[in-house]
Design a protein around this motif. Structure first.
Motif, PDB file in Angstrom:
ATOM      1  N   ALA A  25       0.827  -1.208   0.000  1.00  0.00           N
ATOM      2  CA  ALA A  25       0.000   0.000   0.000  1.00  0.00           C
ATOM      3  C   ALA A  25       0.861   1.257   0.000  1.00  0.00           C
ATOM      4  O   ALA A  25       0.538   2.248  -0.665  1.00  0.00           O
ATOM      5  N   LEU A  26       1.969   1.236   0.742  1.00  0.00           N
ATOM      6  CA  LEU A  26       2.858   2.398   0.760  1.00  0.00           C
ATOM      7  C   LEU A  26       3.579   2.565  -0.570  1.00  0.00           C
ATOM      8  O   LEU A  26       3.793   3.692  -1.034  1.00  0.00           O
ATOM      9  N   LEU A  27       3.964   1.462  -1.188  1.00  0.00           N
ATOM     10  CA  LEU A  27       4.608   1.541  -2.506  1.00  0.00           C
ATOM     11  C   LEU A  27       3.675   2.181  -3.526  1.00  0.00           C
ATOM     12  O   LEU A  27       4.099   3.032  -4.318  1.00  0.00           O
ATOM     13  N   VAL A  28       2.415   1.799  -3.501  1.00  0.00           N
ATOM     14  CA  VAL A  28       1.435   2.378  -4.425  1.00  0.00           C
ATOM     15  C   VAL A  28       1.243   3.863  -4.131  1.00  0.00           C
ATOM     16  O   VAL A  28       1.204   4.703  -5.040  1.00  0.00           O
ATOM     17  N   ALA A  29       1.125   4.209  -2.837  1.00  0.00           N
ATOM     18  CA  ALA A  29       0.915   5.607  -2.463  1.00  0.00           C
ATOM     19  C   ALA A  29       2.100   6.479  -2.863  1.00  0.00           C
ATOM     20  O   ALA A  29       1.922   7.597  -3.365  1.00  0.00           O
ATOM     21  N   LEU A  30       3.309   5.994  -2.664  1.00  0.00           N
ATOM     22  CA  LEU A  30       4.498   6.767  -3.027  1.00  0.00           C
ATOM     23  C   LEU A  30       4.656   6.893  -4.533  1.00  0.00           C
ATOM     24  O   LEU A  30       5.169   7.900  -5.036  1.00  0.00           O
ATOM     25  N   ASP A  31       4.209   5.867  -5.255  1.00  0.00           N
ATOM     26  CA  ASP A  31       4.265   5.944  -6.705  1.00  0.00           C
ATOM     27  C   ASP A  31       3.299   7.003  -7.228  1.00  0.00           C
ATOM     28  O   ASP A  31       3.611   7.735  -8.175  1.00  0.00           O
ATOM     29  N   ARG A  32       2.135   7.094  -6.601  1.00  0.00           N
ATOM     30  CA  ARG A  32       1.141   8.085  -7.029  1.00  0.00           C
ATOM     31  C   ARG A  32       1.517   9.497  -6.589  1.00  0.00           C
ATOM     32  O   ARG A  32       1.270  10.480  -7.303  1.00  0.00           O
ATOM     33  N   ASP A  33       2.103   9.608  -5.409  1.00  0.00           N
ATOM     34  CA  ASP A  33       2.452  10.922  -4.871  1.00  0.00           C
ATOM     35  C   ASP A  33       3.792  10.824  -4.156  1.00  0.00           C
ATOM     36  O   ASP A  33       3.848  10.554  -2.952  1.00  0.00           O
ATOM     37  N   PRO A  34       4.907  11.013  -4.887  1.00  0.00           N
ATOM     38  CA  PRO A  34       6.235  10.892  -4.262  1.00  0.00           C
ATOM     39  C   PRO A  34       6.525  11.960  -3.218  1.00  0.00           C
ATOM     40  O   PRO A  34       7.468  11.824  -2.442  1.00  0.00           O
ATOM     41  N   GLY A  35       5.717  13.014  -3.192  1.00  0.00           N
ATOM     42  CA  GLY A  35       5.982  14.101  -2.269  1.00  0.00           C
ATOM     43  C   GLY A  35       6.918  15.118  -2.883  1.00  0.00           C
ATOM     44  O   GLY A  35       7.588  14.859  -3.885  1.00  0.00           O
ATOM     45  N   PRO A  36       7.018  16.305  -2.270  1.00  0.00           N
ATOM     46  CA  PRO A  36       7.862  17.374  -2.833  1.00  0.00           C
ATOM     47  C   PRO A  36       9.334  16.993  -2.800  1.00  0.00           C
ATOM     48  O   PRO A  36       9.824  16.385  -1.846  1.00  0.00           O
ATOM     49  N   ALA A  37      10.048  17.354  -3.864  1.00  0.00           N
ATOM     50  CA  ALA A  37      11.486  17.089  -3.941  1.00  0.00           C
ATOM     51  C   ALA A  37      12.252  18.054  -3.053  1.00  0.00           C
ATOM     52  O   ALA A  37      11.834  19.195  -2.833  1.00  0.00           O
ATOM     53  N   GLY A  38      13.367  17.587  -2.517  1.00  0.00           N
ATOM     54  CA  GLY A  38      14.239  18.449  -1.737  1.00  0.00           C
ATOM     55  C   GLY A  38      13.722  18.784  -0.350  1.00  0.00           C
ATOM     56  O   GLY A  38      14.207  19.729   0.276  1.00  0.00           O
ATOM     57  N   ARG A  39      12.755  18.017   0.146  1.00  0.00           N
ATOM     58  CA  ARG A  39      12.232  18.298   1.479  1.00  0.00           C
ATOM     59  C   ARG A  39      13.316  18.018   2.513  1.00  0.00           C
ATOM     60  O   ARG A  39      14.134  17.116   2.368  1.00  0.00           O
ATOM     61  N   ILE A  40      13.319  18.809   3.592  1.00  0.00           N
ATOM     62  CA  ILE A  40      14.360  18.689   4.618  1.00  0.00           C
ATOM     63  C   ILE A  40      14.144  17.435   5.459  1.00  0.00           C
ATOM     64  O   ILE A  40      15.067  16.667   5.712  1.00  0.00           O
ATOM     65  N   ARG A  41      12.922  17.209   5.905  1.00  0.00           N
ATOM     66  CA  ARG A  41      12.631  16.047   6.752  1.00  0.00           C
ATOM     67  C   ARG A  41      12.294  14.837   5.881  1.00  0.00           C
ATOM     68  O   ARG A  41      11.591  14.968   4.875  1.00  0.00           O
ATOM     69  N   PRO A  42      12.782  13.656   6.265  1.00  0.00           N
ATOM     70  CA  PRO A  42      12.437  12.447   5.498  1.00  0.00           C
ATOM     71  C   PRO A  42      10.932  12.202   5.520  1.00  0.00           C
ATOM     72  O   PRO A  42      10.253  12.463   6.516  1.00  0.00           O
ATOM     73  N   ASP A  43      10.428  11.717   4.425  1.00  0.00           N
ATOM     74  CA  ASP A  43       9.008  11.387   4.330  1.00  0.00           C
ATOM     75  C   ASP A  43       8.724  10.214   5.271  1.00  0.00           C
ATOM     76  O   ASP A  43       9.325   9.144   5.142  1.00  0.00           O
ATOM     77  N   PRO A  44       7.821  10.388   6.245  1.00  0.00           N
ATOM     78  CA  PRO A  44       7.541   9.289   7.184  1.00  0.00           C
ATOM     79  C   PRO A  44       7.028   8.031   6.494  1.00  0.00           C
ATOM     80  O   PRO A  44       7.186   6.928   7.008  1.00  0.00           O
ATOM     81  N   ARG A  45       6.442   8.181   5.310  1.00  0.00           N
ATOM     82  CA  ARG A  45       5.969   7.003   4.588  1.00  0.00           C
ATOM     83  C   ARG A  45       7.135   6.121   4.164  1.00  0.00           C
ATOM     84  O   ARG A  45       7.016   4.890   4.134  1.00  0.00           O
ATOM     85  N   ARG A  46       8.263   6.749   3.832  1.00  0.00           N
ATOM     86  CA  ARG A  46       9.421   5.956   3.402  1.00  0.00           C
ATOM     87  C   ARG A  46      10.034   5.203   4.587  1.00  0.00           C
ATOM     88  O   ARG A  46      10.534   4.090   4.433  1.00  0.00           O
ATOM     89  N   ARG A  47      10.007   5.812   5.756  1.00  0.00           N
ATOM     90  CA  ARG A  47      10.480   5.105   6.938  1.00  0.00           C
ATOM     91  C   ARG A  47       9.555   3.927   7.262  1.00  0.00           C
ATOM     92  O   ARG A  47      10.021   2.835   7.595  1.00  0.00           O
ATOM     93  N   ALA A  48       8.268   4.172   7.175  1.00  0.00           N
ATOM     94  CA  ALA A  48       7.321   3.087   7.428  1.00  0.00           C
ATOM     95  C   ALA A  48       7.486   1.970   6.406  1.00  0.00           C
ATOM     96  O   ALA A  48       7.405   0.778   6.746  1.00  0.00           O
ATOM     97  N   LEU A  49       7.758   2.342   5.153  1.00  0.00           N
ATOM     98  CA  LEU A  49       7.971   1.345   4.108  1.00  0.00           C
ATOM     99  C   LEU A  49       9.217   0.518   4.405  1.00  0.00           C
ATOM    100  O   LEU A  49       9.200  -0.715   4.272  1.00  0.00           O
ATOM    101  N   GLU A  50      10.286   1.179   4.806  1.00  0.00           N
ATOM    102  CA  GLU A  50      11.510   0.451   5.136  1.00  0.00           C
ATOM    103  C   GLU A  50      11.242  -0.573   6.242  1.00  0.00           C
ATOM    104  O   GLU A  50      11.711  -1.721   6.178  1.00  0.00           O
ATOM    105  N   ALA A  51      10.457  -0.160   7.248  1.00  0.00           N
ATOM    106  CA  ALA A  51      10.152  -1.065   8.354  1.00  0.00           C
ATOM    107  C   ALA A  51       9.342  -2.261   7.866  1.00  0.00           C
ATOM    108  O   ALA A  51       9.642  -3.411   8.216  1.00  0.00           O
ATOM    109  N   GLU A  52       8.331  -2.009   7.054  1.00  0.00           N
ATOM    110  CA  GLU A  52       7.495  -3.112   6.570  1.00  0.00           C
ATOM    111  C   GLU A  52       8.285  -4.052   5.665  1.00  0.00           C
ATOM    112  O   GLU A  52       8.065  -5.276   5.666  1.00  0.00           O
ATOM    113  N   GLN A  53       9.193  -3.514   4.890  1.00  0.00           N
ATOM    114  CA  GLN A  53       9.993  -4.378   4.019  1.00  0.00           C
ATOM    115  C   GLN A  53      10.927  -5.272   4.824  1.00  0.00           C
ATOM    116  O   GLN A  53      11.073  -6.467   4.527  1.00  0.00           O
TER     117      GLN A  53
END
Length: 267
Positions: free
Chosen positions: A92-120
């Motif tokens: 579900a997170l992979l699909v969400a990130l594919d649809r909306d990667p979020g703004p480029a160059g953001r200072i704080r890491p996207d919490p979705r990517r951390r959650a994805l790393e944990a689930e993987q």
């Protein structure tokens, strides 16, 4: 020459050799991985073995195809869109990130990517249990937008596994509260129990809740959590060391039910 042709085919990465008559009808096939020759008719047994002779790589079992189990029939009848088994960890997170990667160059890491790393990481650990007669399903959708991160099914029972990213942070658990690093505590164990309860209702079988904490520097359990097992991602293999609860046929049947998306639509 007996007039039979051997036709090699590949399906899902596995080789199967069909034995066909001159009119194209198949009368047998050789499953090399299972070391089995399946005959549709005993009348041509000797001819089939003669035709397959150059391809046989060792002793084989010869006979009619095995009768599919109820679990296999249920799996075969699933529409591909309803089969959850191909879901990747964090689907579900992979699909969400594919649809909306979020703004480029953001200072704080996207919490979705951390959650994805944990689930993987947790998903990979559970997938490694497959060799011990276990099955793992990932990212099971529930009504209302919720989902079960992982469901592990094996001889020791069924486990709904919720993942928590905590890399290089201390985690404190005081049922039902869980605090990660300097963040305030959240009643996460209520969510973990609720997911397991919904899974139990869907599968009409006991599903035990597990919180999998990924890469913490320290894990403190102030009070033993009620019903919930709290493990790090490196300790998930301990699930397979518990005593047997389910027979192999029960494991296969529950996996066939759990992989069907429609099983989860009314929980």
């Amino acid at each position: 020459m007996n007039g039979l042709r051997v036709i090699p085919t590949w399906s899902h990465g596995q080789e199967r050799l069909y034995v066909a008559l001159t009119d194209g009808r198949n009368i047998a096939w050789y499953d090399r991985e299972a070391a089995r020759v399946n005959l549709l008719s005993e009348d041509r047994r000797d001819d089939v073995l003669e035709a397959l002779g150059p391809f046989l790589t060792g002793p084989v079992v010869v006979g009619p195809p095995p009768v599919p189990t109820p679990a296999e029939l249920a799996r075969l009848s699933l529409h591909p869109d309803d089969d959850l088994a191909p879901n990747r960890p964090g689907e579900a997170l992979l699909v969400a990130l594919d649809r909306d990667p979020g703004p480029a160059g953001r200072i704080r890491p996207d919490p979705r990517r951390r959650a994805l790393e944990a689930e993987q990481l947790v998903g990979e650990a559970l997938d490694r249990l497959d060799g011990a007669d276990w099955h793992a399903l990932h990212s099971i959708p529930l009504p209302g937008g919720d989902r079960v991160h992982h469901l592990a099914i094996g001889p020791a029972g069924l486990f709904a596994v919720h993942t928590l990213y905590a890399r290089k942070q201390r985690v404190r658990v005081a049922d039902p509260l869980v605090a990660v690093g300097r963040r305030g505590p959240q009643p996460l164990l209520r969510r973990v129990r609720a997911d397991a309860d919904r899974a139990s209702y869907a599968l009409t079988a006991e599903v035990r809740p597990v919180l999998a904490v990924v890469s913490p520097t320290r894990l403190d359990l102030t009070t033993p959590p009620r019903e919930v097992r709290v493990l790090t991602d490196t300790d998930l293999n301990t699930l397979s060391r518990q005593g047997g609860v389910l027979k192999p046929a029960d494991v296969e049947a529950l996996h066939a039910i759990a992989r069907d998306r429609t099983t989860w639509t009314r929980v």
